[in-house]
Each structure stands twice: as C-alpha cells, then as structure tokens.
Design a protein around this motif. Structure first.
Motif, PDB file in Angstrom:
ATOM      1  N   ARG A   1       0.842  -1.187   0.000  1.00  0.00           N
ATOM      2  CA  ARG A   1       0.000   0.000   0.000  1.00  0.00           C
ATOM      3  C   ARG A   1       0.886   1.249   0.000  1.00  0.00           C
ATOM      4  O   ARG A   1       2.065   1.185   0.321  1.00  0.00           O
ATOM      5  N   PRO A   2       0.308   2.423  -0.319  1.00  0.00           N
ATOM      6  CA  PRO A   2       1.083   3.672  -0.282  1.00  0.00           C
ATOM      7  C   PRO A   2       1.234   4.204   1.142  1.00  0.00           C
ATOM      8  O   PRO A   2       0.956   5.379   1.434  1.00  0.00           O
ATOM      9  N   THR A   3       1.672   3.331   2.053  1.00  0.00           N
ATOM     10  CA  THR A   3       1.802   3.663   3.464  1.00  0.00           C
ATOM     11  C   THR A   3       2.847   4.764   3.660  1.00  0.00           C
ATOM     12  O   THR A   3       3.932   4.696   3.095  1.00  0.00           O
ATOM     13  N   CYS A   4       2.522   5.741   4.476  1.00  0.00           N
ATOM     14  CA  CYS A   4       3.429   6.878   4.663  1.00  0.00           C
ATOM     15  C   CYS A   4       4.745   6.468   5.314  1.00  0.00           C
ATOM     16  O   CYS A   4       5.814   6.889   4.876  1.00  0.00           O
ATOM     17  N   TYR A   5       4.669   5.650   6.363  1.00  0.00           N
ATOM     18  CA  TYR A   5       5.868   5.275   7.122  1.00  0.00           C
ATOM     19  C   TYR A   5       5.764   3.821   7.513  1.00  0.00           C
ATOM     20  O   TYR A   5       4.734   3.368   8.023  1.00  0.00           O
ATOM     21  N   VAL A   6       6.840   3.078   7.276  1.00  0.00           N
ATOM     22  CA  VAL A   6       6.905   1.660   7.653  1.00  0.00           C
ATOM     23  C   VAL A   6       8.192   1.456   8.442  1.00  0.00           C
ATOM     24  O   VAL A   6       9.286   1.721   7.937  1.00  0.00           O
ATOM     25  N   GLY A   7       8.064   0.999   9.675  1.00  0.00           N
ATOM     26  CA  GLY A   7       9.230   0.780  10.519  1.00  0.00           C
ATOM     27  C   GLY A   7       9.183  -0.587  11.166  1.00  0.00           C
ATOM     28  O   GLY A   7       8.103  -1.127  11.425  1.00  0.00           O
ATOM     29  N   ALA A   8      10.374  -1.158  11.418  1.00  0.00           N
ATOM     30  CA  ALA A   8      10.449  -2.494  12.004  1.00  0.00           C
ATOM     31  C   ALA A   8      11.510  -2.511  13.103  1.00  0.00           C
ATOM     32  O   ALA A   8      12.648  -2.088  12.891  1.00  0.00           O
ATOM     33  N   LEU A   9      11.121  -2.990  14.264  1.00  0.00           N
ATOM     34  CA  LEU A   9      12.031  -3.086  15.403  1.00  0.00           C
ATOM     35  C   LEU A   9      13.070  -4.179  15.151  1.00  0.00           C
ATOM     36  O   LEU A   9      12.772  -5.215  14.571  1.00  0.00           O
ATOM     37  N   GLY A  10      14.274  -3.936  15.615  1.00  0.00           N
ATOM     38  CA  GLY A  10      15.318  -4.951  15.495  1.00  0.00           C
ATOM     39  C   GLY A  10      16.670  -4.312  15.212  1.00  0.00           C
ATOM     40  O   GLY A  10      16.763  -3.139  14.872  1.00  0.00           O
ATOM     41  N   SER A  11      17.727  -5.110  15.354  1.00  0.00           N
ATOM     42  CA  SER A  11      19.078  -4.625  15.103  1.00  0.00           C
ATOM     43  C   SER A  11      19.348  -4.536  13.604  1.00  0.00           C
ATOM     44  O   SER A  11      18.549  -4.999  12.782  1.00  0.00           O
ATOM     45  N   ARG A  12      20.490  -3.948  13.249  1.00  0.00           N
ATOM     46  CA  ARG A  12      20.876  -3.890  11.839  1.00  0.00           C
ATOM     47  C   ARG A  12      21.046  -5.295  11.274  1.00  0.00           C
ATOM     48  O   ARG A  12      20.690  -5.566  10.132  1.00  0.00           O
ATOM     49  N   ARG A  13      21.600  -6.200  12.086  1.00  0.00           N
ATOM     50  CA  ARG A  13      21.794  -7.576  11.619  1.00  0.00           C
ATOM     51  C   ARG A  13      20.451  -8.255  11.370  1.00  0.00           C
ATOM     52  O   ARG A  13      20.256  -8.916  10.344  1.00  0.00           O
ATOM     53  N   SER A  14      19.529  -8.077  12.310  1.00  0.00           N
ATOM     54  CA  SER A  14      18.223  -8.718  12.129  1.00  0.00           C
ATOM     55  C   SER A  14      17.466  -8.085  10.956  1.00  0.00           C
ATOM     56  O   SER A  14      16.701  -8.765  10.270  1.00  0.00           O
ATOM     57  N   HIS A  15      17.699  -6.790  10.714  1.00  0.00           N
ATOM     58  CA  HIS A  15      17.022  -6.150   9.586  1.00  0.00           C
ATOM     59  C   HIS A  15      17.592  -6.657   8.259  1.00  0.00           C
ATOM     60  O   HIS A  15      16.835  -6.824   7.281  1.00  0.00           O
ATOM     61  N   ALA A  16      18.902  -6.915   8.207  1.00  0.00           N
ATOM     62  CA  ALA A  16      19.488  -7.486   6.989  1.00  0.00           C
ATOM     63  C   ALA A  16      18.882  -8.853   6.697  1.00  0.00           C
ATOM     64  O   ALA A  16      18.546  -9.168   5.536  1.00  0.00           O
ATOM     65  N   ALA A  17      18.708  -9.661   7.732  1.00  0.00           N
ATOM     66  CA  ALA A  17      18.074 -10.966   7.553  1.00  0.00           C
ATOM     67  C   ALA A  17      16.609 -10.803   7.141  1.00  0.00           C
ATOM     68  O   ALA A  17      16.093 -11.569   6.315  1.00  0.00           O
ATOM     69  N   ARG A  18      15.971  -9.799   7.692  1.00  0.00           N
ATOM     70  CA  ARG A  18      14.568  -9.526   7.332  1.00  0.00           C
ATOM     71  C   ARG A  18      14.456  -9.174   5.855  1.00  0.00           C
ATOM     72  O   ARG A  18      13.555  -9.650   5.152  1.00  0.00           O
ATOM     73  N   ARG A  19      15.337  -8.339   5.379  1.00  0.00           N
ATOM     74  CA  ARG A  19      15.325  -7.968   3.961  1.00  0.00           C
ATOM     75  C   ARG A  19      15.477  -9.198   3.071  1.00  0.00           C
ATOM     76  O   ARG A  19      14.814  -9.312   2.026  1.00  0.00           O
ATOM     77  N   GLU A  20      16.344 -10.119   3.469  1.00  0.00           N
ATOM     78  CA  GLU A  20      16.540 -11.348   2.678  1.00  0.00           C
ATOM     79  C   GLU A  20      15.264 -12.174   2.637  1.00  0.00           C
ATOM     80  O   GLU A  20      14.882 -12.698   1.587  1.00  0.00           O
ATOM     81  N   ARG A  21      14.606 -12.296   3.783  1.00  0.00           N
ATOM     82  CA  ARG A  21      13.361 -13.079   3.827  1.00  0.00           C
ATOM     83  C   ARG A  21      12.287 -12.440   2.959  1.00  0.00           C
ATOM     84  O   ARG A  21      11.585 -13.125   2.200  1.00  0.00           O
ATOM     85  N   LEU A  22      12.133 -11.124   3.071  1.00  0.00           N
ATOM     86  CA  LEU A  22      11.085 -10.444   2.313  1.00  0.00           C
ATOM     87  C   LEU A  22      11.388 -10.443   0.814  1.00  0.00           C
ATOM     88  O   LEU A  22      10.479 -10.554  -0.009  1.00  0.00           O
ATOM     89  N   ALA A  23      12.671 -10.327   0.472  1.00  0.00           N
ATOM     90  CA  ALA A  23      13.043 -10.407  -0.946  1.00  0.00           C
ATOM     91  C   ALA A  23      12.699 -11.777  -1.505  1.00  0.00           C
ATOM     92  O   ALA A  23      12.195 -11.904  -2.632  1.00  0.00           O
ATOM     93  N   ALA A  24      12.968 -12.824  -0.717  1.00  0.00           N
ATOM     94  CA  ALA A  24      12.644 -14.182  -1.146  1.00  0.00           C
ATOM     95  C   ALA A  24      11.131 -14.373  -1.288  1.00  0.00           C
ATOM     96  O   ALA A  24      10.674 -15.211  -2.080  1.00  0.00           O
TER      97      ALA A  24
END
Length: 306
Positions: free
Chosen positions: A240-263
């Motif tokens: 959706r055209p959501t104004c702001y999207v934020g996710a709690l977690g460390s930089r390492r966990s966010h890198a892993a999150r990006r990989e999961r979402l990309a997959a």
C-alpha cells in the motif's frame, strides 16, 4: 499540513450555531502555525483551534465577533513592525495573513464541513477553494485570487505486536492526535487492561492491515520480534502507499529480514521503504524512549521531513 481535527470536530458539535472561521492563508518566516490552520469561533465566545499559538488570537476573536454580527469577511495581516506588535502581533518575527469568514452561505458554507468529514471517513483528501476577494468558499476550482486548503484523512498508526513498547507508543500517539490500532493475534498480549482506550485488532496482521487499508496518512510499525507476525505485516504494509513503515530490530536482524522479504517477492525499492532499526537514533534506552524515537520518526515522515 495543518492539524485541524479539533476544529472539524467542533464544527460538527456546534452545527447550526452562528460561527466564524479564521484561517491562516499565508505565512512568512518563523510563523507559529502553518498555512491552512483554522480557528473556529462560536457566537457565545467559545473557540477551538489556533492561528498563531496565542499571539493574535485576541484580535481574531474580536474580528470574528464582528463577522458573526454581520460584518463582511476580513483579511488581516500580522507581523512585527514596532512595539505595538507585542500587543497584537508576532514577537517571534514571522508574518501571517489570516482570513475571517462567516460560517454560512456567504462565506464558509456549513455543508463543506460535512463534505470534508465524508471524505476523511473514506480515507480521501478534499480541497476547498476560497475567493480572497469575496470570502466565498467552494469545492470548485476557482480562477484569480484563490486560497486552496487541502484536508487530508486523519493520521493513523497501526502497531503490530502488543508488547511493552507498543503500550508507550500508543499513549504517545494519543497525545499527538494520531489514532492508534494495536494488532496482535495473541490474546494474552492483546488485552484492554494493557491498552486502555486503544483500538485492538486480534486478526493476523496481514489480514488486518489489508482490511484497514493504510495510505499516505498512515504509519505501520512492527514490534513483535516474531517473524511469523512481523513479516506478513510488512508485506501487507508495503503493498500500500503507506506513509511510514518501521520495524524493530538490530541492523543484523534487519538485513536478515530484507533477505526473507526479498525471497517472498518484495521488490528492492519497497524494501528500502522500511526503516530498520525503527525510529530516530537518540540513544534510546528502555521502552518509553524507544517509543519516543519511533513517534518522532513517524511525525517526521507525516510532515515530509525525512
């Protein structure tokens, strides 16, 4: 964007009474209230909203009383030119122009308040044009000296994960005039005792977010630390055209999150929309300070300052 929620609510409550509407139509320098800010004045002297944070309200109230009594609409300018400015002016150094209209057929038609409310309830923005020569407002696009005020849908915050940070964040949102909904399918977390006065949604986050339809006036923040809950919520928010999207977690966990979402098929451009770790870097310690950092980042996004 001007925050006129309390004024629009008062317009509904006072419907049918003689009123005047004051509006900031232009600003320069360190003006205390943005263009489009309203102050609604009731015939009995009550008022809601602000056009200057207190500097010129007394003069506006006097002008509004004259307009309610039958005087024509007024266009007034305030700034700092001499010592008198401390009595009726802007000692902060800015300049503003304020229009004062009667609420009625010859000014700001009361039906316009209804149209604004209907659009906001539907999640849509609505623009109202005012002829600065006559003081007449309309939904039509006007030619010539016209002031156009845009009324956006109310700001919302969808919090995914009924954790301790969410408790503090929901409270901050309420103080900021942002309607918060806490989403969590875990019944033990999502209770009215833990979130008094907050809208609660026990659906799975992707289902809830899809149904709630976040848009340019909505922020979505995931806090559960559970990928089964947070990841589907992020996918739904990014669709959706959501104004702001934020996710709690460390930089390492966010890198892993990006990989999961990309997959899962989320495009790189959408992944870049996620702020992770969420919030402004203020060295936050503890749930309340983390919530403050998130609220600040969300407001910055709403105000297009990021």
């Amino acid at each position: 964007m001007a925050d006129n929620d309390s004024v629009l609510a008062a317009a509904t409550q006072w419907k049918g009474a003689p009123m005047a509407l004051a509006t900031v139509v232009s600003t320069w320098g360190s003006a205390p209230r943005p263009r489009g800010s309203h102050m609604l004045v009731h015939a009995d002297g009550r008022f809601e909203g602000s056009v200057s944070g207190g500097c010129v309200e007394s003069d506006i109230l006097a002008t509004a009383a004259e307009v309610i009594a039958g005087a024509p609409f007024a266009l007034k300018e305030y700034g700092v030119a001499d010592d008198a400015a401390w009595e009726v002016g802007l000692p902060c150094g800015g300049q503003i122009a304020v229009m004062v209209q009667p609420v009625g057929a010859e000014g700001f038609d009361p039906e316009l308040f209804d149209r604004i409310a209907e659009a906001r309830d539907a999640g849509d923005a609505l623009a109202v044009s005012t002829d600065l020569d006559t003081g007449q407002s309309s939904l039509r696009t006007l030619e010539g000296a016209a002031f156009v005020n845009r009324y956006d849908p109310p700001r919302r915050l969808l919090i995914v994960g009924a954790v301790q940070i969410a408790q503090a964040l929901a409270g901050l949102a309420r103080e900021l005039g942002i309607a918060a909904t806490v989403i969590d399918p875990r019944a033990r977390f999502l209770t009215a005792e833990r979130f008094p006065g907050v809208t609660l949604d026990d659906r799975w986050p992707d289902e809830a977010i899809e149904a709630l339809g976040p848009g340019p006036s909505t922020a979505v923040v995931t806090l559960s630390h559970d990928t089964k809950i947070d990841d589907p919520a992020l996918i739904a928010a990014l669709a959706r055209p959501t104004c702001y999207v934020g996710a709690l977690g460390s930089r390492r966990s966010h890198a892993a999150r990006r990989e999961r979402l990309a997959a899962a098929g989320v495009a790189a451009a959408d992944l870049d929309r996620i702020e992770g770790p969420v919030g402004l870097d203020i060295g936050a310690i503890g749930p309340a300070e983390i919530a403050l950092s998130i609220a600040a980042a969300m407001v910055a996004a709403f105000n297009d300052r990021r």
